[in-house]
Motif scaffolding. Sequence first.
Motif, PDB file in Angstrom:
ATOM      1  N   GLY A 148      -1.186 -16.099  17.178  1.00 46.28           N
ATOM      2  CA  GLY A 148      -0.493 -16.454  18.000  1.00 46.28           C
ATOM      3  C   GLY A 148      -1.067 -17.398  19.135  1.00 46.28           C
ATOM      4  N   LEU A 149      -2.188 -17.201  19.331  1.00 39.56           N
ATOM      5  CA  LEU A 149      -3.024 -17.964  20.263  1.00 39.56           C
ATOM      6  C   LEU A 149      -3.459 -19.261  19.540  1.00 39.56           C
ATOM      7  CD1 LEU A 149      -5.263 -15.257  22.206  1.00 39.56           C
ATOM      8  CD2 LEU A 149      -3.317 -16.626  23.112  1.00 39.56           C
ATOM      9  N   LEU A 150      -4.020 -19.205  18.274  1.00 39.11           N
ATOM     10  CA  LEU A 150      -4.441 -20.196  17.525  1.00 39.11           C
ATOM     11  C   LEU A 150      -3.283 -21.124  17.301  1.00 39.11           C
ATOM     12  CD1 LEU A 150      -6.681 -18.577  14.861  1.00 39.11           C
ATOM     13  CD2 LEU A 150      -7.401 -20.368  16.588  1.00 39.11           C
ATOM     14  N   GLY A 151      -2.085 -20.761  16.965  1.00 36.05           N
ATOM     15  CA  GLY A 151      -0.945 -21.639  16.744  1.00 36.05           C
ATOM     16  C   GLY A 151      -0.448 -22.284  17.899  1.00 36.05           C
ATOM     17  N   ARG A 152      -0.573 -21.436  19.360  1.00 37.24           N
ATOM     18  CA  ARG A 152      -0.286 -22.344  20.522  1.00 37.24           C
ATOM     19  C   ARG A 152      -1.176 -23.322  20.730  1.00 37.24           C
ATOM     20  NH1 ARG A 152       0.623 -18.354  25.426  1.00 37.24           N
ATOM     21  NH2 ARG A 152       0.938 -20.506  26.442  1.00 37.24           N
TER      22      ARG A 152
ATOM     23  N   ARG B 162      -0.439 -27.456  21.089  1.00 37.67           N
ATOM     24  CA  ARG B 162      -0.725 -28.212  22.098  1.00 37.67           C
ATOM     25  C   ARG B 162      -1.577 -29.698  21.746  1.00 37.67           C
ATOM     26  NH1 ARG B 162      -1.816 -25.432  27.490  1.00 37.67           N
ATOM     27  NH2 ARG B 162       0.088 -23.944  27.696  1.00 37.67           N
ATOM     28  N   VAL B 163      -2.329 -29.463  20.719  1.00 41.62           N
ATOM     29  CA  VAL B 163      -3.017 -30.742  20.351  1.00 41.62           C
ATOM     30  C   VAL B 163      -2.215 -31.347  19.202  1.00 41.62           C
ATOM     31  CG1 VAL B 163      -5.102 -29.958  21.055  1.00 41.62           C
ATOM     32  CG2 VAL B 163      -4.387 -29.665  18.804  1.00 41.62           C
ATOM     33  N   GLY B 164      -1.052 -31.082  18.770  1.00 39.90           N
ATOM     34  CA  GLY B 164      -0.246 -31.623  17.757  1.00 39.90           C
ATOM     35  C   GLY B 164      -0.838 -31.538  16.365  1.00 39.90           C
ATOM     36  N   PHE B 165      -1.368 -30.516  16.048  1.00 41.86           N
ATOM     37  CA  PHE B 165      -2.027 -30.212  14.746  1.00 41.86           C
ATOM     38  C   PHE B 165      -1.658 -28.994  13.943  1.00 41.86           C
ATOM     39  CE2 PHE B 165      -6.173 -28.438  12.513  1.00 41.86           C
ATOM     40  CZ  PHE B 165      -6.419 -29.619  11.845  1.00 41.86           C
TER      41      PHE B 165
END
Length: 405
Positions: free
Chosen positions: A19-23, A27-30
């Motif tokens: 979840g944290l990696l997805g967020r 945020r960086v559009g990646f």
Amino acid sequence: MHNTTAMLIELGAIILALGLLGRLAGRVGFSPIPLYLLAGLAFGHGGILPLQASEEFVATGAEIGVILLLLMLGLEYSASDLVTTLKTQYPSGAVDFVLNAAPGAVAALLLGWGPVGAIALAGVTWISSSGVIAKVLGDLGRVGNRETPVILGVLVLEDLAMAVYLPILTALLAGVSLAGGSLTLLISLGTVGAVLYIALRHGRIVSRAVSSDNPEMLLLVVLGLTLLVAGVAQHLQVSAAVGAFLVGIALSKEVAEGSHHLLSPLRDLFAAVFFVFFGLHTDPSNIPPVLVPALALAVVTVLTKIATGYWAARRAGVSVAGRWRAGGTLVARGEFSIVIAGLAVGTEPRIGPLATAYVLILVVVGPLAARWTEPLARRLTRRTPGGPNSTGTPVEETAPVHAGG
């Protein structure tokens, strides 16, 4: 009790990390896929913090992830759309096979692996990852683009080809008789044909049997039917992904829309687990010795996949921008390549590390290629006097998304 507690802690830590990696990726559009893979490497064998208790659960979750990704793609298109795609795009499938299987076969022969090794590595380099590409299309909001039916057509042709290729490879690796191999192949083709016939001729009946105004009942029936068909297909040596895709196209518009809404969160969860699982089974220490040949093979097959997508989209009348997007989207390799390498590793042990490094490179490069191939091509053609689409004039790139039915 201790094992259960450990599993809960591990699963909680994994899902929270995802979840944290997805967020962070959002945020960086990646695309989050490369981050999920790196998380798998960190938690896998030879990683920083290897998992113990929850590995079997993660393996099952990974299989469900691929099945749900393909089901959701199937829900976007009707059975008639699929048949039209197969009729119109079989030349693209032939070009895909020639351009992308040949580098793997040649590399294996140069490495001295022999004919069976060549056939195995040809499969590794040929087949794009339906799971990764399905996720990328969703992440980039391209499901309704004009080039997307072309991409799906190539993927479906590859998945259906696996129903022929995998039994042949298995027979060659096992050294079984021609009769035994032929029987397995006939079962595979018969299964695909039967499911496709039901989807085309009796899709309405299937939809009526599945349909429910109660969201809970609809979720349970659609998910249960999909897993059942995928499991039976896999048992009969057919891709579980093909079975899930065909279930999706068999459902009518109303049922497809309701199922899509209910299953989207489950798909996202289990798809993330799939990519972590892939990383879990990669020992980082095996990668450096085979990195150079894997990189060389990756560079060649990135170019051949882009050429395949460009050619296929051009045949379909898609604009230049869409052709580049189609090519870039097809770059990723993944689940099938690992399955093929897993089958062949008993006969040719050297294929395991090479295939793992190769797939790891392209499963990271794939989402990047999907995003950046078209903008990069546009910049290059603008710099080239008289280059195609050098004015950058936008052409209509979206088409209505077809729901199953």
